[in-house]
Design a protein around this motif. Structure first.
Motif, PDB file in Angstrom:
ATOM      1  N   ARG B 111       0.831  -1.004   0.213  1.00  0.00           N
ATOM      2  CA  ARG B 111      -0.378  -0.228   0.350  1.00  0.00           C
ATOM      3  C   ARG B 111       0.955   1.657   0.197  1.00  0.00           C
ATOM      4  O   ARG B 111       0.465   2.041  -1.006  1.00  0.00           O
ATOM      5  N   VAL B 112       1.808   1.288   0.517  1.00  0.00           N
ATOM      6  CA  VAL B 112       3.567   2.487   0.911  1.00  0.00           C
ATOM      7  C   VAL B 112       3.657   2.792   0.084  1.00  0.00           C
ATOM      8  O   VAL B 112       3.873   3.521  -0.937  1.00  0.00           O
ATOM      9  N   THR B 113       3.896   1.029  -1.124  1.00  0.00           N
ATOM     10  CA  THR B 113       5.557   1.943  -1.783  1.00  0.00           C
ATOM     11  C   THR B 113       4.134   2.321  -3.459  1.00  0.00           C
ATOM     12  O   THR B 113       4.819   2.353  -3.709  1.00  0.00           O
ATOM     13  N   MET B 114       2.905   1.753  -3.661  1.00  0.00           N
ATOM     14  CA  MET B 114       2.561   1.452  -4.563  1.00  0.00           C
ATOM     15  C   MET B 114       2.085   3.440  -4.528  1.00  0.00           C
ATOM     16  O   MET B 114       2.398   3.735  -5.665  1.00  0.00           O
ATOM     17  N   GLY B 115       1.828   4.118  -3.285  1.00  0.00           N
ATOM     18  CA  GLY B 115       1.515   5.302  -2.717  1.00  0.00           C
ATOM     19  C   GLY B 115       2.759   6.416  -4.131  1.00  0.00           C
ATOM     20  O   GLY B 115       2.697   6.993  -4.405  1.00  0.00           O
ATOM     21  N   ARG B 116       3.966   5.869  -3.227  1.00  0.00           N
ATOM     22  CA  ARG B 116       5.687   6.063  -3.865  1.00  0.00           C
ATOM     23  C   ARG B 116       5.356   6.596  -5.036  1.00  0.00           C
ATOM     24  O   ARG B 116       6.166   7.589  -5.640  1.00  0.00           O
ATOM     25  N   TRP B 117       5.082   5.323  -5.684  1.00  0.00           N
ATOM     26  CA  TRP B 117       5.047   5.787  -7.413  1.00  0.00           C
ATOM     27  C   TRP B 117       4.193   5.973  -8.134  1.00  0.00           C
ATOM     28  O   TRP B 117       4.573   5.814  -9.132  1.00  0.00           O
ATOM     29  N   SER B 118       2.585   6.461  -7.571  1.00  0.00           N
ATOM     30  CA  SER B 118       1.773   7.270  -8.116  1.00  0.00           C
ATOM     31  C   SER B 118       1.830   7.978  -9.014  1.00  0.00           C
ATOM     32  O   SER B 118       1.135   8.789  -9.976  1.00  0.00           O
ATOM     33  N   GLU B 119       3.338   9.029  -8.689  1.00  0.00           N
ATOM     34  CA  GLU B 119       3.209  10.318  -9.734  1.00  0.00           C
ATOM     35  C   GLU B 119       3.705   9.391 -11.307  1.00  0.00           C
ATOM     36  O   GLU B 119       3.665  10.387 -11.656  1.00  0.00           O
ATOM     37  N   ILE B 120       4.193   8.295 -10.833  1.00  0.00           N
ATOM     38  CA  ILE B 120       4.260   7.961 -12.591  1.00  0.00           C
ATOM     39  C   ILE B 120       3.564   6.229 -12.690  1.00  0.00           C
ATOM     40  O   ILE B 120       3.364   5.786 -11.940  1.00  0.00           O
ATOM     41  N   GLN B 121       3.617   6.534 -14.208  1.00  0.00           N
ATOM     42  CA  GLN B 121       2.473   4.963 -14.353  1.00  0.00           C
ATOM     43  C   GLN B 121       3.724   4.256 -15.309  1.00  0.00           C
ATOM     44  O   GLN B 121       4.221   3.975 -15.666  1.00  0.00           O
ATOM     45  N   LEU B 122       4.071   2.313 -14.024  1.00  0.00           N
ATOM     46  CA  LEU B 122       4.924   1.544 -14.407  1.00  0.00           C
ATOM     47  C   LEU B 122       3.605   0.797 -15.096  1.00  0.00           C
ATOM     48  O   LEU B 122       2.877   1.006 -14.906  1.00  0.00           O
TER      49      LEU B 122
END
Lengths: 324, 316
Positions: B111-122
């Protein structure tokens, strides 16, 4: 590179000592690196002895059987030919009278030097290369002061070799370097004037010119009709203190052994603080519809693969040269 | 053929070493070393990069976050960041997918990790789906089932961010044999859990990557194309902390595509990629390429040469 200019890459930096670049798979890796960077021709540099199997014409032929065998070897890596080969008759070689030390500044050495050039002329003609690129004279610190007709003497031997290269369908390009006894722009121009424009051209190395105190863009614009070959690289330094006159300048100057103790003079295109106006120089080549080879070098710079890749990026993204 | 017309685009997985004035460094050492890295990747014809989750701290600290770092990537001519690899520590006390009591910790991590990455689209977040082999053996059906349940839930979280959860089976992980991989996927939900085929890791584990891919092609969301010259023997897969480094038989496991005596049949692999109609990214990797005298720059150029001159002749 798909461009109106013809781009080649020099292999000299891979072969930094006689036995480090000998295995064919190591050579294939270098050739594939060059190919992956978008270059499909290479410049070879002369060497000596049985280890120099990508440098010494006779040894190349012994390893690959024939000119076409060597070209097949290059093509395995999608490198399609040899643009040119660099030769310094002042650098002692086993094949040249057992490491005989001769200089173009001495007329008594000319017959031997002309003879020494023949394996290179024959080899380059056999592989379909275009230019024999030569060091016209030895280092300044090793050469007695050139007398009144000193430059003419040097020109004489190159005119003789120019006849050989011309007869073989090759060009002969005199490569100015920052340590050479022909050092100033005036001396270089005098050397060009002492040679036959029909058979002898100039190899303009942007970094060597800059280190030696000659503006490569200005010199090219003034002498574009004589420039038949280009080495493209950058430098961060000019030899402002006449370090080229120090004894052992190959080491004392170029390896930082004395003087300002600069250990690295030559850099990739786009280096921070680079002194060469690379875009300006390439634009000048385009304006003059330069038809020779533009050879990019990792020469004396560092990891040759890394520098080839950085140079390729610069050509593609800063100069807009399409890779394919 | 433009990048948008190609069926396959090439990404480069974030492993690198070079020698700088201060000694050996990786590309994250400074903006200058990062720029040199990205230039080299782009110059040889890669389209994008993959990275690791643990780099996100440097992205924030040195560049201002993933979006700003991705802008740097794009400024060098590359398209974007395609995948991230979630390299967890797999501590049995709190992070062991075969132990249900650790699942909530793992879910919170994502949950935390995906929030951190959410500003770009992987495209993918890649995981090793099991703990280290030595911490999971004996590998039982129940353990595989618990592990699958964990990743089904994680995959649901990542899907909420539009990112596929995909599993990468290291030869030293708890799920590396053909039978255990097949069982694991039989318990996972295809909507939430994909397979990421690492050609070398499967070969080292004695699994044919082409056959594995063909069996699970509908679930494959990406590849690491790299080669190896060795198959693990004896207890190679059981060494702490990590058999890639510590296995007694082999000092260097990984080589770039096209290496002499490589065990991966890349031509068969690329043919299978074509025949299964895969379109998208293939990631090239040669981690630890600098071991035993190797050189990342050269390995990268040689691997891209191989992709262009051999693999793209089959499918592109």
């Amino acid at each position: 590179m798909k461009d109106s200019l013809r781009w080649s890459y020099a292999l000299n930096q891979w072969n930094v000592r006689l036995d480090v670049f000998v295995r064919h798979e190591d050579q294939q890796r270098a050739l594939k690196t060059v190919s992956a960077c978008g270059f499909d021709h290479v410049e070879l540099a002369s060497g000596t002895g049985r280890w120099d199997n990508i440098s010494r014409p006779e040894v190349i032929l012994l390893n690959h059987g024939s000119h076409s065998g060597f070209l097949d070897f290059l093509r395995r890596a999608e490198v399609h030919g040899v643009s040119s080969m660099f030769w310094d008759p002042q650098a002692p070689a086993e094949e040249e009278e057992g490491y005989a030390f001769r200089t173009t500044a001495n007329p008594d050495d000319h017959d031997a030097i002309v003879e020494w050039s023949k394996p290179f002329v024959d080899f380059l003609a056999g592989v379909g290369a275009e230019q024999l690129v030569v060091r016209p004279v030895g280092s300044a610190w090793m050469t007695p002061p050139l007398g009144a007709d000193g430059i003419k003497v040097i020109g004489d031997v190159w005119n003789r070799i120019g006849e050989l290269t011309s007869a073989a369908g090759l060009g002969l390009a005199l490569h100015y370097d920052c340590l050479g006894a022909v050092h100033t722009a005036g001396e270089l121009t005098a050397l060009l004037e002492a040679t036959d424009p029909a058979t002898v051209g100039l190899a303009l190395d942007t970094a060597e010119f800059t280190v030696g105190g000659i503006d490569p863009v200005a010199y090219y614009r003034e002498h574009a009709d004589r420039v038949t070959h280009v080495h493209l690289k950058d430098t961060r330094y000019a030899d402002t203190g006449e370090e080229y006159r120090m004894p052992g300048a190959e080491s004392t100057m170029l390896k930082g052994g004395a003087g300002r103790r600069i250990e690295r003079w030559f850099y990739e295109l786009g280096t921070e603080g680079g002194l060469v106006d690379v875009p300006g120089f390439v634009a000048a080549l385009r304006e003059n519809e330069f038809g020779g080879w533009v050879v990019v070098e990792s020469d004396h710079g560092g990891n040759p693969a890394e520098l080839a890749m950085l140079n390729s990026w610069y050509l593609q993204h800063e100069l807009g040269v399409p890779k394919r | 053929m433009t990048a948008s017309e190609r069926a396959i685009k090439w990404s480069y997985m974030d492993h690198w070493r070079s020698n700088g004035p201060s000694g050996p460094v990786d590309q994250w050492h400074s903006h200058k070393t990062m720029s040199a890295f990205l230039k080299q990747i782009k110059a040889t014809g890669f389209d994008a990069i993959d990275t690791f989750d643990f780099r996100i701290w440097q992205m924030y600290g040195d560049y201002g976050g993933p979006a700003k770092y991705q802008q740097v990537v794009q400024d060098h001519g590359l398209e974007r960041i395609v995948n991230t690899f979630h390299a967890a520590d797999y501590d049995l006390r709190n992070y062991a997918p075969h132990l249900p009591e650790t699942h909530e910790f793992i879910l919170e991590d994502f949950r935390v990790t995906m929030g951190r990455w959410s500003e770009i689209q992987l495209d993918n977040i890649i995981v090793m789906p099991a703990t280290l082999y030595y911490d999971m053996e004996p590998v039982t059906e129940d353990k595989l089932k618990y592990t699958a349940e964990c990743w089904n839930k994680v995959g649901e979280i990542t899907a909420g961010y539009g990112v596929r959860l995909t599993c990468h089976h290291e030869f030293f992980s708890g799920i590396q044999s053909e039978a255990d991989i097949d069982t694991f996927y039989s318990y996972t939900d295809p909507r939430y859990v994909s397979l990421f085929v690492d050609t070398a890791q499967h070969c080292i584990a004695g699994v044919d990557p082409v056959a594995l891919y063909n069996r699970h092609a509908h679930r494959v969301s990406g590849f690491h194309f790299k080669d190896t010259r060795n198959v693990a023997t004896g207890d190679d897969h059981r060494h702490r902390p990590d058999s890639e480094i510590m296995a007694p038989t082999t000092g260097k496991w990984f080589y770039e595509m096209g290496t002499p005596h490589g065990l991966v049949d890349f031509e068969a692999m690329m043919t299978a990629v074509r025949d299964n109609g895969y379109r998208g990214w293939i990631s090239v990797e040669h981690d630890k390429a600098n071991k035993q005298g190797g050189d990342y720059s050269e390995s990268t150029a040689v691997s891209r040469w191989y992709a262009k001159n051999v693999l793209e002749e089959i499918y592109r």
